[in-house]
Scaffold this motif. Structure first.
Motif, short mmCIF file in Angstrom:
data_model
loop_
_atom_site.label_atom_id
_atom_site.label_comp_id
_atom_site.label_asym_id
_atom_site.label_seq_id
_atom_site.Cartn_x
_atom_site.Cartn_y
_atom_site.Cartn_z
N LEU A 1 33.16 -2.24 8.64
CA LEU A 1 34.42 -3.00 8.93
C LEU A 1 34.09 -4.19 7.67
O LEU A 1 33.12 -5.14 8.02
CB LEU A 1 34.61 -3.68 10.07
CG LEU A 1 35.03 -2.57 11.16
CD1 LEU A 1 34.85 -3.38 12.58
CD2 LEU A 1 36.07 -1.97 10.76
N CYS A 2 34.80 -4.15 6.37
CA CYS A 2 34.50 -5.14 5.45
C CYS A 2 35.40 -6.44 5.64
O CYS A 2 35.95 -6.43 6.55
CB CYS A 2 35.20 -4.54 4.41
SG CYS A 2 34.80 -5.43 2.84
N THR A 3 34.89 -7.36 4.96
CA THR A 3 35.69 -8.66 5.37
C THR A 3 37.03 -8.56 4.93
O THR A 3 37.89 -9.37 5.49
CB THR A 3 34.87 -9.81 4.22
OG1 THR A 3 33.57 -9.71 3.94
CG2 THR A 3 35.39 -11.13 4.36
N GLY B 1 40.27 0.04 6.56
CA GLY B 1 38.92 0.89 6.42
C GLY B 1 38.87 1.60 4.95
O GLY B 1 39.71 2.13 4.57
N HIS B 2 37.89 1.04 4.08
CA HIS B 2 37.71 1.64 2.77
C HIS B 2 36.04 1.63 2.60
O HIS B 2 35.56 2.15 1.33
CB HIS B 2 38.29 0.86 1.96
CG HIS B 2 37.63 -0.63 1.94
ND1 HIS B 2 37.91 -1.63 2.47
CD2 HIS B 2 36.79 -1.12 1.05
CE1 HIS B 2 37.20 -2.94 2.32
NE2 HIS B 2 36.35 -2.52 1.43
N GLU B 3 35.20 1.83 3.62
CA GLU B 3 33.91 1.92 3.34
C GLU B 3 33.35 3.02 4.53
O GLU B 3 32.77 2.79 5.58
CB GLU B 3 32.82 0.75 3.99
CG GLU B 3 33.41 -0.32 2.99
CD GLU B 3 32.61 -1.77 3.31
OE1 GLU B 3 32.08 -1.92 4.29
OE2 GLU B 3 33.15 -2.71 2.47
N GLU B 4 33.80 4.51 4.19
CA GLU B 4 33.58 5.40 4.90
C GLU B 4 32.95 6.56 4.54
O GLU B 4 32.60 6.56 3.47
CB GLU B 4 35.00 5.95 5.62
CG GLU B 4 35.72 6.54 4.46
CD GLU B 4 36.67 5.54 3.57
OE1 GLU B 4 36.42 4.39 3.63
OE2 GLU B 4 37.91 6.23 3.04
N THR C 1 27.97 2.35 0.72
CA THR C 1 27.84 2.89 -0.64
C THR C 1 29.05 1.93 -1.31
O THR C 1 28.77 1.12 -2.48
CB THR C 1 28.28 4.14 -0.72
OG1 THR C 1 27.40 4.92 -0.09
CG2 THR C 1 28.07 4.59 -2.19
N GLU C 2 30.19 1.56 -0.70
CA GLU C 2 31.29 0.87 -1.25
C GLU C 2 30.94 -0.61 -1.51
O GLU C 2 31.06 -1.01 -2.84
CB GLU C 2 32.46 0.75 -0.76
CG GLU C 2 33.74 0.51 -1.29
CD GLU C 2 34.32 -0.97 -1.26
OE1 GLU C 2 34.91 -1.80 -1.94
OE2 GLU C 2 33.70 -1.84 -0.31
N PRO C 3 30.33 -1.21 -0.58
CA PRO C 3 30.01 -2.66 -0.61
C PRO C 3 29.01 -2.75 -1.98
O PRO C 3 28.89 -3.68 -2.51
CB PRO C 3 29.83 -3.32 0.55
CG PRO C 3 29.36 -2.20 1.49
CD PRO C 3 30.38 -1.03 1.01
N TYR D 1 25.53 -8.95 9.91
CA TYR D 1 26.04 -8.36 8.80
C TYR D 1 27.15 -7.18 8.94
O TYR D 1 27.96 -7.55 9.77
CB TYR D 1 24.72 -7.97 8.35
CG TYR D 1 23.78 -8.94 7.48
CD1 TYR D 1 24.09 -9.70 6.21
CD2 TYR D 1 22.85 -9.40 8.33
CE1 TYR D 1 23.54 -10.63 5.88
CE2 TYR D 1 21.94 -10.59 7.72
CZ TYR D 1 22.31 -10.95 6.38
OH TYR D 1 21.55 -12.04 6.01
N ARG D 2 27.01 -5.97 8.56
CA ARG D 2 27.93 -5.02 8.59
C ARG D 2 27.94 -4.25 9.83
O ARG D 2 26.88 -4.06 10.37
CB ARG D 2 27.70 -3.96 7.47
CG ARG D 2 28.61 -4.18 6.50
CD ARG D 2 30.16 -4.35 6.50
NE ARG D 2 30.66 -4.12 5.25
CZ ARG D 2 30.87 -5.45 4.49
NH1 ARG D 2 30.65 -6.57 4.84
NH2 ARG D 2 31.62 -5.18 3.50
N ILE D 3 29.25 -4.36 10.61
CA ILE D 3 29.13 -3.59 11.68
C ILE D 3 29.99 -2.09 11.38
O ILE D 3 30.94 -2.08 10.50
CB ILE D 3 30.41 -4.37 12.87
CG1 ILE D 3 29.94 -5.58 13.17
CG2 ILE D 3 30.64 -3.45 13.82
CD1 ILE D 3 28.65 -5.52 14.30
ZN LIG Z 1 34.40 -3.28 1.06
#
Ligand SMILES: [Zn+2]
Ligand SMILES: [Zn+2]
Length: 352
Positions: free
Chosen positions: A40-42, A61-64, A154-156, A343-345
């Motif tokens: 879950l990105c900012t 959602g774009h970090e999958e 990977t995306e972030p 941090y990231r969830i």
């Molecule tokens: Zn992102």
């Protein structure tokens, strides 16, 4: 009967629901990916809070990351097969416009968060759907050593690769990272990998403690001391060669320029909310030959680099994973993601 799968869908501000949607079918040049994780990105947090405006319903959602469960008829089996574990890149770039064709997919001219992607019939980036139909140009292979949780980052990481490449860090240079949220921490880790001396500015003691555990010793808490004077003091009055600003507050962009050395490079990584103009001295830029540049998103090349850093264990993102929530508890996951201490969830897309 049409087959369905589940997706977490934004249906309004502060409204995120798990709903049934039509399961996508891959075209001959696509594969069907069963997603295992989505971070879950900012950006999604801002959609949830109503800061980023989208038309509802919207699948964020774009970090999958996930696994290939079906391959289209035109796919070369030497390249992609069922059971390959993959990261899915940004589906929103077209691959055909001039920016995409020069390798700047992150600045695609046809980019729109609300395009229909992944074979879905609901708009959005798609990562919070259990299945996506994906063109092979958007796939990145995960090594056996890497978990789906780590692969989701990977995306972030690719966005930070983009930013650190722009800064063009040289061995032994002094790099200041402003902010140690996950993106700031990634900047610090990558700058260290590039052979730099790294100083981090961050007011949150929990974040500072994690950085200390990771071996960072030059930490500035701006609530206790003035960042610009401290950086000057630590650099014998010279200032830092590179300042990587990851906090979207205009005053900090000004401070970043103020603490830069001769030939300093200042990278404005974060987006600004609100976008308040900053005051810069043209003579300072002129005399000190300062470069102030922005960095946004990432390209396919940056994704490939980030995937290598993770697959080969060059960068360890495990310390930055704050927790995992099953898809059915995505709202609790979103609330946890918004908390400044986390941090990231990760959302576990296979657990309902
Ligand atoms: Zn992102
Ligand atoms: Zn494009």
């Amino acid at each position: 009967m049409t087959e369905t799968c589940k997706a977490a869908i934004f249906t309004g501000t502060n409204k995120l629901e798990v709903l049934d949607i039509k399961k996508p079918t891959p075209k001959p040049n696509e594969v069907l990916v069963e997603l295992k994780t989505c971070a879950l990105c900012t950006w999604e947090q801002r959609v949830y809070q109503g800061i980023n405006q989208v038309d509802f319903p919207f699948i964020g959602g774009h970090e999958e990351a996930g696994i290939i469960v079906e391959v289209g008829a035109d796919i070369d089996p030497k390249l992609w097969q069922v059971n390959d574990r993959v990261v899915v890149g940004l589906l929103t770039s077209c691959g055909e416009c001039e920016n995409c064709r020069i390798g700047e997919e992150g600045s695609c001219e046809n980019f729109n968060y609300e395009n229909l992607v992944g074979g879905l019939d609901t708009r959005g980036m798609g990562g919070l759907s259990q299945y996506l139909a994906v063109p092979v140009s958007k796939l990145f292979k995960i090594s056996d050593k890497l978990s789906y949780e780590e692969a989701a980052l990977t995306e972030p990481l690719s966005c930070v690769v983009h930013s650190v490449e722009i800064a063009n860090i040289q061995f032994g240079e002094t790099v200041v990272v402003v902010g140690a949220g996950i993106m700031g921490a990634f900047h610090a880790v990558l700058a260290k990998n590039k052979g730099a001396r790294v100083i981090v500015i961050e007011p949150n003691e929990k974040r500072l403690a994690l950085l200390r555990e990771l071996g960072f010793t030059e930490l500035i808490n701006p609530t206790q001391e003035d960042s610009v004077s401290k950086v000057k003091e630590l650099t014998n009055g010279k200032g830092a060669d590179v300042i990587l600003n990851t906090v979207g507050v205009s005053k900090l962009a000004e401070e970043s320029v103020a603490m830069s050395a001769l030939y300093g490079r200042v990278v404005l990584y974060s987006s600004y909310h609100p976008d308040t103009p900053i005051a810069l001295s043209p003579n300072q830029l002129h005399r000190r030959m300062t470069k102030v540049v922005g960095s946004a998103n990432s390209s396919t090349r940056d994704f490939i680099t980030a995937m290598k850093l993770l697959n080969e264990g060059i960068v360890d993102v495990k310390p930055f994973i704050a927790g995992s929530y099953p898809l059915s508890e995505v709202v609790a996951g979103m609330e946890a993601a918004i908390s400044p201490d986390s941090y990231r969830i990760i959302v576990d897309m296979s657990a309902e």
